[in-house]
Design a protein around this motif. Sequence first.
Motif, PDB file in Angstrom:
ATOM      1  N   ALA A 140       0.825  -1.210   0.000  1.00 24.68           N
ATOM      2  CA  ALA A 140       0.000   0.000   0.000  1.00 24.68           C
ATOM      3  C   ALA A 140       0.863   1.266   0.000  1.00 24.68           C
ATOM      4  CB  ALA A 140      -0.926  -0.002   1.210  1.00 24.68           C
ATOM      5  N   SER A 141       1.893   1.300   0.842  1.00 25.16           N
ATOM      6  CA  SER A 141       2.729   2.507   0.919  1.00 25.16           C
ATOM      7  C   SER A 141       3.496   2.733  -0.378  1.00 25.16           C
ATOM      8  CB  SER A 141       3.696   2.402   2.102  1.00 25.16           C
ATOM      9  OG  SER A 141       4.561   1.285   1.964  1.00 25.16           O
ATOM     10  N   ASN A 142       3.950   1.660  -1.020  1.00 25.29           N
ATOM     11  CA  ASN A 142       4.671   1.814  -2.283  1.00 25.29           C
ATOM     12  C   ASN A 142       3.751   2.240  -3.416  1.00 25.29           C
ATOM     13  OD1 ASN A 142       7.021   1.114  -1.034  1.00 25.29           O
ATOM     14  ND2 ASN A 142       7.350  -0.792  -2.141  1.00 25.29           N
ATOM     15  N   MET A 143       2.496   1.775  -3.385  1.00 24.78           N
ATOM     16  CA  MET A 143       1.547   2.205  -4.420  1.00 24.78           C
ATOM     17  C   MET A 143       1.221   3.685  -4.257  1.00 24.78           C
ATOM     18  SD  MET A 143      -0.973  -1.109  -4.752  1.00 24.78           S
ATOM     19  CE  MET A 143      -2.065  -0.258  -5.879  1.00 24.78           C
ATOM     20  N   THR A 144       1.110   4.127  -3.021  1.00 24.21           N
ATOM     21  CA  THR A 144       0.893   5.543  -2.762  1.00 24.21           C
ATOM     22  C   THR A 144       2.070   6.366  -3.268  1.00 24.21           C
ATOM     23  OG1 THR A 144      -0.473   5.082  -0.821  1.00 24.21           O
ATOM     24  CG2 THR A 144       0.508   7.274  -0.968  1.00 24.21           C
ATOM     25  N   ALA A 264      -7.620   0.196   0.577  1.00 26.22           N
ATOM     26  CA  ALA A 264      -8.751   1.098   0.806  1.00 26.22           C
ATOM     27  C   ALA A 264      -8.436   2.073   1.928  1.00 26.22           C
ATOM     28  CB  ALA A 264     -10.001   0.286   1.138  1.00 26.22           C
ATOM     29  N   GLY A 265      -7.772   1.588   2.973  1.00 24.95           N
ATOM     30  CA  GLY A 265      -7.389   2.454   4.079  1.00 24.95           C
ATOM     31  C   GLY A 265      -6.375   3.506   3.678  1.00 24.95           C
ATOM     32  N   GLU A 269      -8.649   2.866  -4.476  1.00 24.14           N
ATOM     33  CA  GLU A 269      -9.874   2.140  -4.813  1.00 24.14           C
ATOM     34  C   GLU A 269      -9.583   1.022  -5.804  1.00 24.14           C
ATOM     35  OE1 GLU A 269     -14.200   2.901  -7.031  1.00 24.14           O
ATOM     36  OE2 GLU A 269     -12.811   4.573  -6.688  1.00 24.14           O
ATOM     37  N   ILE A 270     -10.189  -0.134  -5.558  1.00 23.73           N
ATOM     38  CA  ILE A 270     -10.087  -1.259  -6.486  1.00 23.73           C
ATOM     39  C   ILE A 270     -11.472  -1.503  -7.070  1.00 23.73           C
ATOM     40  CG2 ILE A 270      -9.542  -3.698  -6.768  1.00 23.73           C
ATOM     41  CD1 ILE A 270      -7.629  -3.493  -4.461  1.00 23.73           C
ATOM     42  N   VAL A 271     -11.612  -1.288  -8.365  1.00 27.18           N
ATOM     43  CA  VAL A 271     -12.910  -1.462  -9.025  1.00 27.18           C
ATOM     44  C   VAL A 271     -13.261  -2.937  -9.129  1.00 27.18           C
ATOM     45  CG1 VAL A 271     -14.229  -1.055 -11.139  1.00 27.18           C
ATOM     46  CG2 VAL A 271     -12.644   0.696 -10.283  1.00 27.18           C
ATOM     47  N   GLY A 272     -12.296  -3.744  -9.461  1.00 29.04           N
ATOM     48  CA  GLY A 272     -12.516  -5.181  -9.531  1.00 29.04           C
ATOM     49  C   GLY A 272     -13.035  -5.675 -10.866  1.00 29.04           C
ATOM     50  N   SER A 273     -12.902  -4.863 -11.907  1.00 29.67           N
ATOM     51  CA  SER A 273     -13.327  -5.296 -13.242  1.00 29.67           C
ATOM     52  C   SER A 273     -12.302  -6.260 -13.831  1.00 29.67           C
ATOM     53  CB  SER A 273     -13.484  -4.088 -14.170  1.00 29.67           C
ATOM     54  OG  SER A 273     -14.430  -3.183 -13.660  1.00 29.67           O
TER      55      SER A 273
END
Length: 460
Positions: A140-144, A264-265, A269-273
């Motif tokens: 999560a931190s790396n994606m941010t 999410a925290g 957001e993950i759409v999931g398509s």
Amino acid sequence: MLVISNFVMIKNRKLHMPRYILTVIFFAVSLLSYGQYFTHIDDINVDSAGIYIEDIATGEVILDVNGEKPLIPASITKVVTAATLLSNVSPLHSFVTDVVAVGNLTDGLLDGNIVVRAVGDPTVESRFFPDNLGFADSVASNMTRLGIEKITGDILFEYPECLEKPSPQGWLDEDFVWPYGAEFHAVNYADNRFRLSMPGAVCSPQVPGIKVKRVKGAKAPVCFREKGSMTVELNRKAARRGSRELANPVPESTLRAVMTDMLAGSGIEIVGSKVVFPDKEIAMLVYSHTSPMIYDIVRIMMQHSHNLIAEGMLLASYPGCQRTEAVRHEVERWNDCGIDVSDISIEDGSGLSRSNRITPYFMADVLAQMQECPYFGHFLDSFPVSGVSGTLKRFMCGTPLEGRLALKTGSMNGVQCYAGYMLDQSGEPSHIVVVMLNGFRESRGAIKKSVEKLLLEKLL
């Protein structure tokens, strides 16, 4: 009365020899009652016991009882797993799990998927490696940091097909619900365990799809789950209150859920398509997770008798092989060393299979052979030590052998085994010790006391 013929002999091991060389030295011959070795255990059948003790320096066989007999080894199978692994893989090796963003990233939108490229690391988020926690947090931190704010696709997992396989033969239905019966998967998370709290059936960490069924009947087991099932059955008492730790049948789903919540925290957001790229994919490294070194993993496996890790270590010995292939290569490896494997049957890396059969001679030969391994120091250091560490912490306490035995233990219903070395005052191996007891009916405490007495008599 059952008796054991006790005489000093040189075992006709097939170590580094094309065939048996039988040399028997009758130094002293005496018949000793079975009870002299195993006090208060009169109903043990001598045919179900195997004991081998050898002085390493002189080659003198201190005791040989049914050394050629195949017996259920339980968790001393992990000695063979550790020996095989350290004969093939550097103890400094680590598992590396990459997490990549696959697709096109524009203005914070990743039109694609997050892909976890699993390699069968059994230590991801394991409680036994607190310094390596934080997998989902790091993703999560790396994606941010990379500026990813939204993902049109989903969290996917990729891994070699050989890592996904059925559980070994010989594991019982009653094993699969408990933590010791947690199966090895291509994707492992938190030792593949979770805590189920009642009456609300709350799972920590979450286990998507798990169901709880209350079972009536006085003979209903406290807890049960069939292999491959997502339904945990609890008897009425267990269903009322309290919590218990259980094996997680879907660690991949748990990791996906944990990562989704963590993203999410972090505002991602993950759409999931469903996102498919027919052309060449663009992959960007998000996070690379490095496991502890093999040496540290093996030590936890041996000290805590960690079955999940043992299954992973068996496969790590022969990358790209399924379990059956890895076992075949393992047996061939020791056969190539000149060890007799004709009576050996191995189904897994942990010893949980009741189909495993190992002779005391085979185990002794592996222990002897490992002294020539460049990584023998790492191998020896992984063993529990009597009165000091691991599963041997309470064994030989307050006796002259406290701190002098480096032994792996193995136990299951009717089985108690020990395999390893006696150490001299400098900490170097002086004796090979193998004790394998099957089919006993006395209490395990009485068995352990009898083994302590035997070893004190023979090693001092």
